[in-house]
Design an enzyme around this catalytic site. Structure first.
Site, PDB file in Angstrom:
ATOM      1  CG  ASP A 110      48.895  -6.505  -0.854  1.00  0.00           C
ATOM      2  OD1 ASP A 110      48.215  -6.630   0.336  1.00  0.00           O
ATOM      3  OD2 ASP A 110      49.445  -5.653  -1.496  1.00  0.00           O
ATOM      4  CG  HIS A 117      44.611   2.531  -0.947  1.00  0.00           C
ATOM      5  ND1 HIS A 117      45.833   3.301  -1.109  1.00  0.00           N
ATOM      6  CD2 HIS A 117      45.000   1.580  -1.748  1.00  0.00           C
ATOM      7  CE1 HIS A 117      46.642   2.995  -1.931  1.00  0.00           C
ATOM      8  NE2 HIS A 117      46.290   1.661  -2.436  1.00  0.00           N
ATOM      9  CD  GLU A 181      50.272  -0.251  -1.615  1.00  0.00           C
ATOM     10  OE1 GLU A 181      50.350  -1.163  -1.399  1.00  0.00           O
ATOM     11  OE2 GLU A 181      50.252   0.543  -2.643  1.00  0.00           O
ATOM     12  CD  GLU A 183      49.119  -3.623   2.068  1.00  0.00           C
ATOM     13  OE1 GLU A 183      48.774  -4.900   2.250  1.00  0.00           O
ATOM     14  OE2 GLU A 183      49.503  -3.238   0.839  1.00  0.00           O
ATOM     15  CG  ASP A 213      52.745  -4.095  -1.133  1.00  0.00           C
ATOM     16  OD1 ASP A 213      53.633  -4.652  -1.651  1.00  0.00           O
ATOM     17  OD2 ASP A 213      51.620  -3.808  -1.569  1.00  0.00           O
ATOM     18  NE  ARG A 217      52.559   3.831  -4.774  1.00  0.00           N
ATOM     19  CZ  ARG A 217      51.857   3.010  -4.345  1.00  0.00           C
ATOM     20  NH1 ARG A 217      51.395   2.057  -5.068  1.00  0.00           N
ATOM     21  NH2 ARG A 217      51.624   2.993  -2.968  1.00  0.00           N
ATOM     22  CD  GLN A 220      51.012   0.320  -8.531  1.00  0.00           C
ATOM     23  OE1 GLN A 220      51.754   1.015  -7.600  1.00  0.00           O
ATOM     24  NE2 GLN A 220      49.786   0.029  -8.069  1.00  0.00           N
ATOM     25  CE  LYS A 233      51.545  -2.402  -5.536  1.00  0.00           C
ATOM     26  NZ  LYS A 233      51.273  -1.645  -4.251  1.00  0.00           N
ATOM     27  CB  THR A 237      56.431  -7.673   1.121  1.00  0.00           C
ATOM     28  OG1 THR A 237      56.085  -7.620  -0.294  1.00  0.00           O
ATOM     29  CG2 THR A 237      55.193  -7.313   1.970  1.00  0.00           C
ATOM     30  CD  GLU A 338      46.240   6.531  -0.655  1.00  0.00           C
ATOM     31  OE1 GLU A 338      45.121   6.742  -0.291  1.00  0.00           O
ATOM     32  OE2 GLU A 338      47.172   5.699  -0.294  1.00  0.00           O
TER      33      GLU A 338
END
Ligand code: CA
Length: 391
Positions: A110, A117, A181, A183, A213, A217, A220, A233, A237, A338
């Site tokens: 990834d 971002h 996420e 993607e 993904d 958080r 993370q 993560k 996926t 975000e």
């Protein structure tokens, strides 16, 4: 007039003959035409001498291994077959539901290629440091992920446990900051190769999927220094059930936004491979973001050239994600981290509730499209998943 329903041939049908994505249904490998699937086994007799062996398989793995000349030949023949006035002998159309993960995922990587971002995450996670780290404009930053937990669209996602940061030291429990996420994923094929140039890299990408993904958080934030994502993560996926062939994006190509410095020669691309794909991210039916893929600074040939520049091999079934797609506007951000600015600015859904991160039972659905030939629309198949409570 085609033997297939005219609805599949209207300009705004994202899965018409201009797209023809590949997937796997109960009858084996198939292409999607509108809301139906054409199992290739049923038209094997109409494909010419060297293609039937590939299309009799129960997964796309032999086709991925076959390489670009075969991909192009098969696609051209299938466009002819679905556009013909009369049905090829034996041809049958089946429902697309029941599609499964169409290939064995080999290695999964990834990237992190949206400047918007990367800067947003930098500001949220490292408020007292420069938003962008110095390597970012010189190489496509990435990490190796977990191929074994790549799942097909529709698979429920269980809220994961992990170590969560707390003022008195970490606590163990279900993540409180479950995120998505948005993607774009690239599925590789062709002969196994080591180092690839950017132009060779293009020949090793079979097609394109949407990729979610899923990210925890809080896990993370605690585990991520100094080596990057690990358990935050790797629990799941999600990818589309249908792979849109790279050839379908011929008119969607655009120049990516320029980087502020020259890049190393191995990262120079002799033709532009930004893609004008627009993604929609929905939470429980409310569109919460529309991330623009054309805003990505690093392109997939650069990513694949970088991934292999040390000699690491690229194999059929390798999958790599673009990194979260975020644009400059608030409604273009491809993660809830975000959109809610680290949880400080919850946003509203149409049902009157608000979210910063996902709740149990929430369903996240991403769709996307790109411009095709003659005003047509090229679709990427949806990727959806519903959150199950922690066990
Ligand atoms: Ca990611």
């Amino acid at each position: 007039m085609s033997w297939i329903s005219d609805a599949a041939f209207t300009p705004d049908e994202p899965f018409g003959p201009q797209t023809l994505p590949y997937g796997v249904v109960e009858r084996g490998i198939a292409v999607r035409v509108g809301d139906s699937a054409l199992p290739l086994r049923s038209v094997a007799g109409s494909l010419g001498p060297r293609l039937p062996d590939l299309v009799g398989a129960d997964s796309l793995d032999p086709l991925l291994a076959a390489g670009r000349p075969v991909w192009s030949e098969l696609r051209a023949r299938l466009v002819e077959l679905v556009s013909a006035a009369t049905a090829p002998r034996g041809a049958e159309l089946v429902p697309i539901d029941g599609a499964r993960l169409p290939f064995a995922v080999a290695d999964y990587v990834d990237f992190y290629s949206s400047r918007h971002h990367a800067e947003n995450v930098g500001r949220i996670f490292r408020p007292n440091s420069p938003a962008l780290l110095p390597n970012w404009t010189h190489l496509p930053v990435g990490y190796h992920g977990r191929a074994g937990t790549v799942v097909v669209s529709g698979t429920p996602v269980r809220r994961p446990h992990g170590q969560l940061p707390a003022s008195g030291g970490p606590v163990f429990g279900p993540t409180r900051r479950l995120d998505v996420e948005a993607e774009v994923g690239f599925v590789c094929g062709g002969p196994v190769r080591g180092r690839l140039s950017t132009s060779q890299a293009v020949e090793h990408v079979f097609g394109v999927v949407l990729l979610n993904d899923w990210s925890a958080r809080d896990v993370q934030a605690w585990e991520g220094q100094p080596l990057g994502p690990f358990l935050a993560k790797s629990f799941a996926t999600s990818v589309s059930a249908w792979i849109t062939p790279l050839e379908a994006f011929a008119v969607a190509r655009v120049s990516p936004p320029p980087l502020p410095n020259p890049v190393q020669p191995y990262l120079v691309s002799d033709s532009p491979w930004g893609l004008d794909i627009t993604i929609e991210v929905g939470v429980n039916g409310t569109v919460v973001a529309t991330p623009p893929f054309r805003e990505m600074s690093w392109t997939f040939p650069q990513q694949l050239a970088h991934l292999s520049v040390n000699g690491a091999t690229v194999r059929p079934g390798d999958l790599f994600g673009s990194g979260t797609v975020s644009g400059p506007e608030k409604h273009q951000r491809g993660s809830l981290l975000e959109l809610s600015w680290g949880g400080q600015e919850p946003f509203a859904l149409d049902d009157g509730t608000t979210r910063s991160f996902l709740e149990d039972g929430d369903t996240v659905t991403m769709t996307a499209s790109a411009p095709g030939e003659d005003g047509s629309v090229v679709g990427l198949a949806e990727v959806t998943g519903t959150i199950l409570p922690a066990e």
